[in-house]
Each structure stands twice: as structure tokens, then as C-alpha cells.
Design a protein around this motif. Structure first.
Motif, PDB file in Angstrom:
ATOM      1  N   ALA A  62     -30.997 -31.256 -29.354  1.00 49.80           N
ATOM      2  CA  ALA A  62     -32.244 -31.834 -29.869  1.00 49.80           C
ATOM      3  C   ALA A  62     -32.702 -32.990 -28.977  1.00 49.80           C
ATOM      4  CB  ALA A  62     -32.057 -32.305 -31.305  1.00 49.80           C
ATOM      5  N   THR A  65     -34.483 -31.487 -25.974  1.00 53.28           N
ATOM      6  CA  THR A  65     -35.868 -31.070 -26.233  1.00 53.28           C
ATOM      7  C   THR A  65     -36.786 -32.284 -26.377  1.00 53.28           C
ATOM      8  OG1 THR A  65     -35.542 -30.865 -28.630  1.00 53.28           O
ATOM      9  CG2 THR A  65     -35.207 -28.884 -27.309  1.00 53.28           C
ATOM     10  N   ASP A  85     -27.440 -22.417 -42.836  1.00 50.55           N
ATOM     11  CA  ASP A  85     -28.895 -22.313 -42.723  1.00 50.55           C
ATOM     12  C   ASP A  85     -29.504 -23.666 -42.379  1.00 50.55           C
ATOM     13  OD1 ASP A  85     -28.826 -19.593 -43.296  1.00 50.55           O
ATOM     14  OD2 ASP A  85     -29.302 -19.866 -45.422  1.00 50.55           O
ATOM     15  N   ASP A  87     -28.169 -26.054 -40.545  1.00 57.15           N
ATOM     16  CA  ASP A  87     -27.995 -26.317 -39.114  1.00 57.15           C
ATOM     17  C   ASP A  87     -28.895 -25.425 -38.272  1.00 57.15           C
ATOM     18  OD1 ASP A  87     -26.277 -28.431 -39.364  1.00 57.15           O
ATOM     19  OD2 ASP A  87     -24.459 -27.233 -39.109  1.00 57.15           O
ATOM     20  N   ARG A  88     -29.098 -24.195 -38.704  1.00 53.60           N
ATOM     21  CA  ARG A  88     -30.037 -23.316 -37.989  1.00 53.60           C
ATOM     22  C   ARG A  88     -31.442 -23.919 -38.024  1.00 53.60           C
ATOM     23  NH1 ARG A  88     -27.852 -17.318 -38.558  1.00 53.60           N
ATOM     24  NH2 ARG A  88     -25.673 -17.821 -38.942  1.00 53.60           N
ATOM     25  N   ALA A  89     -31.820 -24.458 -39.178  1.00 56.38           N
ATOM     26  CA  ALA A  89     -33.129 -25.100 -39.299  1.00 56.38           C
ATOM     27  C   ALA A  89     -33.212 -26.354 -38.434  1.00 56.38           C
ATOM     28  CB  ALA A  89     -33.418 -25.447 -40.762  1.00 56.38           C
ATOM     29  N   ARG A  90     -32.135 -27.135 -38.373  1.00 48.71           N
ATOM     30  CA  ARG A  90     -32.125 -28.334 -37.504  1.00 48.71           C
ATOM     31  C   ARG A  90     -32.400 -27.944 -36.060  1.00 48.71           C
ATOM     32  NH1 ARG A  90     -26.518 -30.906 -38.204  1.00 48.71           N
ATOM     33  NH2 ARG A  90     -27.242 -32.225 -36.506  1.00 48.71           N
ATOM     34  N   THR A  92     -33.975 -25.132 -34.867  1.00 48.54           N
ATOM     35  CA  THR A  92     -35.343 -24.650 -34.649  1.00 48.54           C
ATOM     36  C   THR A  92     -36.367 -25.758 -34.874  1.00 48.54           C
ATOM     37  OG1 THR A  92     -35.427 -23.742 -36.895  1.00 48.54           O
ATOM     38  CG2 THR A  92     -34.764 -22.240 -35.131  1.00 48.54           C
ATOM     39  N   ASP A  93     -36.116 -26.637 -35.848  1.00 50.29           N
ATOM     40  CA  ASP A  93     -37.035 -27.755 -36.089  1.00 50.29           C
ATOM     41  C   ASP A  93     -37.091 -28.700 -34.889  1.00 50.29           C
ATOM     42  OD1 ASP A  93     -37.538 -26.700 -38.598  1.00 50.29           O
ATOM     43  OD2 ASP A  93     -36.353 -28.211 -39.682  1.00 50.29           O
ATOM     44  N   ALA A  94     -36.021 -28.754 -34.114  1.00 47.49           N
ATOM     45  CA  ALA A  94     -35.977 -29.605 -32.917  1.00 47.49           C
ATOM     46  C   ALA A  94     -36.684 -28.949 -31.730  1.00 47.49           C
ATOM     47  CB  ALA A  94     -34.534 -29.923 -32.547  1.00 47.49           C
ATOM     48  N   GLY A  95     -37.154 -27.716 -31.913  1.00 46.32           N
ATOM     49  CA  GLY A  95     -37.847 -27.031 -30.820  1.00 46.32           C
ATOM     50  C   GLY A  95     -36.942 -26.178 -29.961  1.00 46.32           C
TER      51      GLY A  95
END
Length: 114
Positions: A62, A65, A85, A87-90, A92-95
Motif C-alpha cells: 500500500a 501505491t 476478505d 485483507d483482500r479489500a485492504r 484492492t482499496d490501496a490500488g
């Protein structure tokens, strides 16, 4: 030094390889490389599980990015079952471009492991 040509890639004289046997040696080296990245981080792992180590890598990726580095993370569908889920969101949310190879498909049953 002249090297044989590979099928698809030419050898580059400024490349080097160092074998790092276990996490005590390769985690710090990987985190350092992520921290030093300027353009791209292309990262592939078979096993990924949420926890303290994953938190360190998610923070490093993160951070990359946030510096404008393009980060692509490729994980095995089965080997990443332990990645929550959240951590997966963390990621993708970080780009981070998060992708999975060999994704599990319920219709395949035990053939997922073949």
C-alpha cells in the motif's frame, strides 16, 4: 560477459540472483525491495494467510501505491484461502491489482486440486 539467449528474454548484465532460504532472510529483503520500488512491484505468492506477516506486506505494498508505484499481486486461489476478505479489500482499496491464478470453482470439487 556474453550469455546464451533465452527463448523470450535477453540476459541483462545488471541483474543478479541471491537464494534466500527462509522467511527470516527473505521477508526483510522482499520488504526492502518493495520499499525501494520506483515504478513497478510484480509480486507472486503461492501461500498467503492473514496475520502479522501479511499485515507487513500489505502495508509495504500500500505504501508503494501511495508513492505512485504500480503494484500487481498474483496469488494462488487455494494457497490464499487463509487471506481474509478484509485483507483482500485492504489490498484492492490501496490500488493494488490483486489477481488469482488457479481460482477454486465449486463445480470442480476435488478436481480443484488436480
Amino acid at each position: 560477459m556474453r550469455h546464451e539467449r533465452s527463448f523470450r528474454f535477453d540476459w541483462r548484465d545488471d541483474n543478479h540472483v541471491e537464494l534466500l532460504i527462509d522467511g527470516v532472510r527473505f521477508y526483510p529483503a522482499m520488504l526492502e525491495a518493495i520499499g525501494a520500488a520506483r515504478r513497478h512491484v510484480l509480486f507472486e505468492m503461492y501461500l498467503a494467510e492473514s496475520g502479522v506477516v501479511a499485515d507487513r506486506f500489505i502495508a509495504a505494498l500500500a505504501g508503494a501505491t501511495a508513492r505512485g508505484v504500480v503494484v500487481k499481486l498474483l496469488l494462488d486461489g487455494f494457497g490464499a484461502l487463509g487471506l481474509t476478505d478484509a485483507d483482500r479489500a485492504r489490498l484492492t482499496d490501496a490500488g493494488i491489482d490483486l489477481r488469482f491464478y488457479n481460482p477454486l470453482r465449486p463445480v470442480k470439487g476435488v478436481r480443484n486440486l488436480a
